[in-house]
Design a protein around this motif. Structure first.
Motif, PDB file in Angstrom:
ATOM      1  N   SER A  10     -35.678  46.505  95.646  1.00 48.98           N
ATOM      2  CA  SER A  10     -35.286  45.206  95.424  1.00 48.98           C
ATOM      3  C   SER A  10     -34.117  45.267  94.472  1.00 48.98           C
ATOM      4  O   SER A  10     -33.152  44.268  94.512  1.00 48.98           O
ATOM      5  N   GLN A  11     -34.102  45.954  93.519  1.00 48.28           N
ATOM      6  CA  GLN A  11     -32.999  46.309  92.799  1.00 48.28           C
ATOM      7  C   GLN A  11     -31.451  46.681  93.760  1.00 48.28           C
ATOM      8  O   GLN A  11     -30.844  46.101  93.361  1.00 48.28           O
ATOM      9  N   ALA A  12     -31.929  47.850  94.398  1.00 50.73           N
ATOM     10  CA  ALA A  12     -30.885  48.163  95.259  1.00 50.73           C
ATOM     11  C   ALA A  12     -30.279  47.043  96.050  1.00 50.73           C
ATOM     12  O   ALA A  12     -28.892  46.785  96.138  1.00 50.73           O
ATOM     13  N   ALA A  13     -31.047  46.256  96.613  1.00 50.31           N
ATOM     14  CA  ALA A  13     -30.601  45.055  97.281  1.00 50.31           C
ATOM     15  C   ALA A  13     -29.972  43.874  96.244  1.00 50.31           C
ATOM     16  O   ALA A  13     -28.766  43.332  97.078  1.00 50.31           O
ATOM     17  N   THR A  14     -30.332  43.764  95.288  1.00 48.00           N
ATOM     18  CA  THR A  14     -29.579  42.885  94.395  1.00 48.00           C
ATOM     19  C   THR A  14     -28.368  43.440  94.390  1.00 48.00           C
ATOM     20  O   THR A  14     -27.226  42.814  94.188  1.00 48.00           O
ATOM     21  N   ILE A  15     -28.120  44.679  93.900  1.00 49.72           N
ATOM     22  CA  ILE A  15     -26.811  45.373  93.715  1.00 49.72           C
ATOM     23  C   ILE A  15     -25.921  45.212  94.635  1.00 49.72           C
ATOM     24  O   ILE A  15     -24.777  44.951  94.532  1.00 49.72           O
ATOM     25  N   VAL A  16     -26.510  45.559  96.110  1.00 48.79           N
ATOM     26  CA  VAL A  16     -25.619  45.498  97.075  1.00 48.79           C
ATOM     27  C   VAL A  16     -24.962  43.611  97.278  1.00 48.79           C
ATOM     28  O   VAL A  16     -23.801  43.754  97.512  1.00 48.79           O
ATOM     29  N   ILE A  17     -26.021  42.679  97.018  1.00 50.51           N
ATOM     30  CA  ILE A  17     -25.613  41.688  97.330  1.00 50.51           C
ATOM     31  C   ILE A  17     -24.343  41.007  96.232  1.00 50.51           C
ATOM     32  O   ILE A  17     -23.370  40.653  96.351  1.00 50.51           O
ATOM     33  N   VAL A  18     -24.577  41.754  94.872  1.00 53.87           N
ATOM     34  CA  VAL A  18     -23.623  41.338  93.793  1.00 53.87           C
ATOM     35  C   VAL A  18     -22.389  41.900  93.996  1.00 53.87           C
ATOM     36  O   VAL A  18     -21.424  41.239  94.073  1.00 53.87           O
ATOM     37  N   ILE A  19     -22.378  43.212  94.595  1.00 54.90           N
ATOM     38  CA  ILE A  19     -20.940  43.745  94.957  1.00 54.90           C
ATOM     39  C   ILE A  19     -20.294  43.106  96.061  1.00 54.90           C
ATOM     40  O   ILE A  19     -19.300  42.766  96.059  1.00 54.90           O
ATOM     41  N   ALA A  20     -21.026  42.777  96.998  1.00 56.08           N
ATOM     42  CA  ALA A  20     -20.390  42.069  98.280  1.00 56.08           C
ATOM     43  C   ALA A  20     -20.020  40.626  98.017  1.00 56.08           C
ATOM     44  O   ALA A  20     -18.886  40.168  98.233  1.00 56.08           O
ATOM     45  N   ASP A  21     -20.610  40.114  97.077  1.00 58.14           N
ATOM     46  CA  ASP A  21     -20.325  38.650  96.560  1.00 58.14           C
ATOM     47  C   ASP A  21     -19.106  38.688  95.790  1.00 58.14           C
ATOM     48  O   ASP A  21     -18.067  37.832  96.076  1.00 58.14           O
ATOM     49  N   VAL A  22     -19.145  39.839  94.962  1.00 54.17           N
ATOM     50  CA  VAL A  22     -17.738  39.897  94.044  1.00 54.17           C
ATOM     51  C   VAL A  22     -16.372  40.183  94.844  1.00 54.17           C
ATOM     52  O   VAL A  22     -15.587  39.697  94.640  1.00 54.17           O
ATOM     53  N   MET A  23     -16.657  41.059  95.784  1.00 50.91           N
ATOM     54  CA  MET A  23     -15.656  41.305  96.714  1.00 50.91           C
ATOM     55  C   MET A  23     -15.224  40.084  97.491  1.00 50.91           C
ATOM     56  O   MET A  23     -13.935  39.884  97.627  1.00 50.91           O
TER      57      MET A  23
END
Length: 97
Positions: A10-23
């Motif tokens: 879940s933490q890894a998924a959250t990190i991926v989402i945050v990175i994609a959203d920031v991009m």
């Protein structure tokens, strides 16, 4: 699966989402700055443009519309949508495991 393992996914998924959203936000910000004719001599505008061009390097000038604004919106917009779609798809897969 242990709860600890699920938490890591879940933490890894959250990190991926945050990175994609920031991009996607950086690219979207550049589109808005371009459309509003932001001052290209401003350091923030230069930084956002450089970051967006790097992130959307694969889709920059992909389309050949006559109007420059349409090329920017389509080329950079495509990159933003792809980052959002792929990032959220990867996060969904991570959460399932």
């Amino acid at each position: 699966m242990s709860p600890r393992h699920r938490s890591g996914s879940s933490q890894a998924a959250t990190i991926v989402i945050v990175i994609a959203d920031v991009m996607a936000v950086v690219i979207g910000l550049w589109i808005v700055m371009y459309l509003l004719d932001a001052n290209r001599a401003n350091d923030l505008v230069v930084f956002v443009q450089d970051a967006a061009r790097w992130l959307a390097g694969w889709s920059y000038d992909l389309f050949t519309f006559d109007a420059a604004w349409a090329r920017v919106v389509a080329g950079y917009g495509l990159a933003a949508v792809v980052y959002l779609f792929v990032g959220h798809a990867i996060a969904g897969q991570l959460r399932r495991h």
